[in-house]
Write a protein that holds these residues in place. Sequence first.
Motif, mmCIF file in Angstrom:
data_model
loop_
_atom_site.group_PDB
_atom_site.id
_atom_site.type_symbol
_atom_site.label_atom_id
_atom_site.label_comp_id
_atom_site.label_asym_id
_atom_site.label_seq_id
_atom_site.Cartn_x
_atom_site.Cartn_y
_atom_site.Cartn_z
ATOM 1 N N HIS A 113 0.823 -1.210 0.000
ATOM 2 C CA HIS A 113 0.000 0.000 0.000
ATOM 3 C C HIS A 113 0.863 1.268 0.000
ATOM 4 C CE1 HIS A 113 -3.078 -2.630 2.398
ATOM 5 N NE2 HIS A 113 -3.088 -2.924 1.114
ATOM 6 N N LYS A 114 0.264 2.332 -0.474
ATOM 7 C CA LYS A 114 0.777 3.703 -0.338
ATOM 8 C C LYS A 114 2.188 3.883 -0.901
ATOM 9 C CE LYS A 114 -2.180 4.466 3.685
ATOM 10 N NZ LYS A 114 -2.299 4.887 5.098
ATOM 11 N N GLY A 115 2.462 3.157 -1.994
ATOM 12 C CA GLY A 115 3.719 3.364 -2.695
ATOM 13 C C GLY A 115 4.945 2.778 -2.044
ATOM 14 N N ALA A 171 -10.471 0.936 -0.529
ATOM 15 C CA ALA A 171 -10.050 -0.084 -1.475
ATOM 16 C C ALA A 171 -8.629 0.171 -1.960
ATOM 17 C CB ALA A 171 -11.006 -0.121 -2.659
ATOM 18 N N PHE A 172 -7.894 -0.910 -2.134
ATOM 19 C CA PHE A 172 -6.555 -0.842 -2.714
ATOM 20 C C PHE A 172 -6.667 -1.324 -4.160
ATOM 21 C CE2 PHE A 172 -2.198 -2.917 -3.116
ATOM 22 C CZ PHE A 172 -1.550 -1.716 -3.366
ATOM 23 N N PRO A 173 -6.654 -0.409 -5.114
ATOM 24 C CA PRO A 173 -6.925 -0.786 -6.509
ATOM 25 C C PRO A 173 -5.881 -1.705 -7.121
ATOM 26 C CG PRO A 173 -6.244 1.522 -6.364
ATOM 27 C CD PRO A 173 -6.458 1.055 -4.967
ATOM 28 N N GLU A 174 -4.676 -1.759 -6.523
ATOM 29 C CA GLU A 174 -3.603 -2.577 -7.093
ATOM 30 C C GLU A 174 -3.525 -3.967 -6.466
ATOM 31 O OE1 GLU A 174 0.166 -0.291 -7.557
ATOM 32 O OE2 GLU A 174 -1.016 1.351 -6.700
ATOM 33 N N HIS A 175 -4.522 -4.347 -5.708
ATOM 34 C CA HIS A 175 -4.463 -5.668 -5.072
ATOM 35 C C HIS A 175 -4.332 -6.753 -6.138
ATOM 36 C CE1 HIS A 175 -6.114 -9.199 -2.757
ATOM 37 N NE2 HIS A 175 -5.150 -8.755 -1.976
ATOM 38 N N PHE A 176 -3.521 -7.762 -5.839
ATOM 39 C CA PHE A 176 -3.189 -8.776 -6.848
ATOM 40 C C PHE A 176 -4.406 -9.565 -7.314
ATOM 41 C CE2 PHE A 176 -2.356 -10.700 -2.669
ATOM 42 C CZ PHE A 176 -3.088 -11.885 -2.734
ATOM 43 N N ALA A 177 -5.455 -9.628 -6.494
ATOM 44 C CA ALA A 177 -6.675 -10.342 -6.903
ATOM 45 C C ALA A 177 -7.732 -9.379 -7.422
ATOM 46 C CB ALA A 177 -7.228 -11.139 -5.729
ATOM 47 N N GLY A 178 -7.365 -8.133 -7.581
ATOM 48 C CA GLY A 178 -8.326 -7.125 -8.007
ATOM 49 C C GLY A 178 -8.858 -6.368 -6.811
ATOM 50 N N PRO A 179 -9.413 -5.180 -7.033
ATOM 51 C CA PRO A 179 -9.935 -4.378 -5.921
ATOM 52 C C PRO A 179 -11.143 -5.042 -5.285
ATOM 53 C CG PRO A 179 -10.554 -3.411 -8.023
ATOM 54 C CD PRO A 179 -9.614 -4.527 -8.337
ATOM 55 N N PRO A 180 -11.434 -4.722 -4.026
ATOM 56 C CA PRO A 180 -12.617 -5.298 -3.375
ATOM 57 C C PRO A 180 -13.893 -4.805 -4.026
ATOM 58 C CG PRO A 180 -11.656 -3.572 -2.014
ATOM 59 C CD PRO A 180 -10.698 -3.795 -3.142
ATOM 60 N N ALA A 181 -14.983 -5.525 -3.782
ATOM 61 C CA ALA A 181 -16.263 -5.224 -4.436
ATOM 62 C C ALA A 181 -16.865 -3.910 -3.958
ATOM 63 C CB ALA A 181 -17.247 -6.371 -4.198
ATOM 64 N N THR A 182 -16.533 -3.492 -2.749
ATOM 65 C CA THR A 182 -17.076 -2.250 -2.183
ATOM 66 C C THR A 182 -15.923 -1.303 -1.863
ATOM 67 O OG1 THR A 182 -18.951 -3.460 -1.249
ATOM 68 C CG2 THR A 182 -18.503 -1.279 -0.343
ATOM 69 N N PRO A 183 -16.021 -0.032 -2.248
ATOM 70 C CA PRO A 183 -14.890 0.897 -2.129
ATOM 71 C C PRO A 183 -14.397 1.172 -0.713
ATOM 72 C CG PRO A 183 -16.505 1.754 -3.680
ATOM 73 C CD PRO A 183 -17.143 0.578 -2.999
ATOM 74 N N ASN A 184 -15.304 1.188 0.255
ATOM 75 C CA ASN A 184 -14.917 1.598 1.602
ATOM 76 C C ASN A 184 -15.431 0.616 2.651
ATOM 77 O OD1 ASN A 184 -13.805 4.313 0.821
ATOM 78 N ND2 ASN A 184 -15.933 4.627 0.201
ATOM 79 N N LEU A 185 -14.657 0.516 3.721
ATOM 80 C CA LEU A 185 -15.041 -0.334 4.839
ATOM 81 C C LEU A 185 -14.782 0.445 6.123
ATOM 82 C CD1 LEU A 185 -15.815 -3.061 6.144
ATOM 83 C CD2 LEU A 185 -13.442 -3.777 5.855
ATOM 84 N N LEU A 186 -15.812 0.546 6.956
ATOM 85 C CA LEU A 186 -15.704 1.250 8.230
ATOM 86 C C LEU A 186 -15.970 0.273 9.368
ATOM 87 C CD1 LEU A 186 -15.543 3.773 10.051
ATOM 88 C CD2 LEU A 186 -17.995 4.134 9.586
ATOM 89 N N ILE A 187 -15.005 0.173 10.269
ATOM 90 C CA ILE A 187 -15.170 -0.650 11.466
ATOM 91 C C ILE A 187 -15.350 0.285 12.645
ATOM 92 C CG2 ILE A 187 -14.124 -2.391 12.964
ATOM 93 C CD1 ILE A 187 -12.546 -3.359 10.505
ATOM 94 N N THR A 188 -16.535 0.255 13.230
ATOM 95 C CA THR A 188 -16.827 1.107 14.377
ATOM 96 C C THR A 188 -16.776 0.278 15.656
ATOM 97 O OG1 THR A 188 -19.221 0.753 14.236
ATOM 98 C CG2 THR A 188 -18.307 2.578 12.972
#
Length: 537
Positions: A114-116, A220-237
């Motif tokens: 992630h993040k370069g 989402a991490f667009p460069e993930h080796f299996a492709g980006p996740p199906a949903t752009p954001n995930l929030l854990i509260t």
Amino acid sequence: MTITRREFMVRSGLVAAALGTGTSLSTGTSYAAADTITLAVAARSPGGINPQQTGLTGGDNWAINQVFNTLVEAPDGRWASKPEDFQPSLAVSWESSADAKTWTYKLRKGVAFHKGYGEMTSDDVVFTFNRQLDPKTVTANKVFYTNIASVEALDPLTVRFTLKRPDPLFNGSAVATLSASIVSRKAFEEKGDKFNMDGIGTGPYQVDSITASGGTKLKAFPEHFAGPPATPNLLITYIADTTARTLAFASGQVDMIEGVRAPGWLNTMKQRSAKTIFDATAPGSLNTLHVNLTRPPLNDLRVRQALRYAIDNAQIANAFNGIATPMVGVIAPQFAGSVKMEDLPPELQYKPDPEKAKALLAEAGHPQGVTIPCYVSQREDYASIMLMIQEQLRACNINLDLKIIDHATFHSDNHLDKNSLALWSSSYPPIGTSILASQLASDAEVKADGTGQGNYSHYGVAIPGIDALLDKAQDEPDFNKRTALIQEAEKQVLKDLPLFGIITLSYVIARNPRLDIGYKVEAGPAYWSLSKAKLTA
């Protein structure tokens, strides 16, 4: 924060009251954003996102599982119980020597951090595992990796592990464990302690922000080796309060909540909404009670036997309405290596017997009974189990001076060896040696300075333990012979009673039917991948 038993019971009762007011659990209209999956976990605040960090909560594990990858992985929604069950992840292939002591992994080419932070190489893998192998470095679950003699990079995409003993299930016992998630060496060395809140992995999601008030925000991490996740954001509260967490789900503010593993909650939820989906693992968490052998009168075997005869596992399991199973030993009854009641001699069966418990206390010099100070987490599964144990022990003249405290404080204080009777709840892969070693090996002994591991009883140090049997089992390449040795160790634990198996308890997530996670959850740890999850309405 400490709350009383009465306060806990009142707070638990508020959930049923809230659900009894006619609140709909399936038709809430204030849904979270369509591009964001929101999960509410039963904790007060995030502890960190470094997979090697000690003292993490289950909520932290959810985030870590989305941000990092291991070399190999189990199928979604299941345990990998045989060597052929494991699937490629950061490694595309692997092979074992005939004696199961040398394991070689070929890494996936072009995996980005992630993040370069560049491409993952064997150097990152070696760095990750060497931190676990360094005795001077404090890391989580260190005992899982003690069988590794060395790890070396053969080339930028090939890693070789040399083991001290054969391990036909090395992928399960070490490589696929969450604390073996591969970290970026460059990021770790650059960030130092800041890595704990801004971890750099290779997973489908990357850290956006982590705060006590805002929770853990992943994108989402667009460069993930299996492709980006199906949903752009995930929030854990993080919503420790049961009523608040349940009502957040009922109103549609969150898509998933960590279920309340307390008697009555699941049935009430089902009665209120037939559409709510409940994802549950089996066996779920193993709930064991560590007896601190350094604290009188618990150093007396007769007192420990009295405790064991006073506890009725089946009664506790029945209170959970079908999601709990009474344990006999330390290993879940569904796993190889566990012992069955009918295979044990009568003196190791510990069928509930209050009168025998009282007689053992009198024999140990406590005819009027004993008082044992201890504490437990306020989280409902911990607190409800311990309150039931408290009632059962009271009937046998054993008084638990029980304090109910904040969940994060509970874990941190246990790690500092402050508890006399420590209830422990954790999910494990179906590998008996790992379950026994993490809780009972002398190498895993808890330390008052926080540098120890999860053996809260001091077994193998305060009194002789099962280290020799564990060594023998780990030296045995034959699966059936290894299983027999694990059962022998289980019987020794039942003789010495440094730890009691109480119940297995399915980990439950309540899910809004508008969220499709992409597979069925049947077994596995108390967290799972959300990379395939998508909101359907």
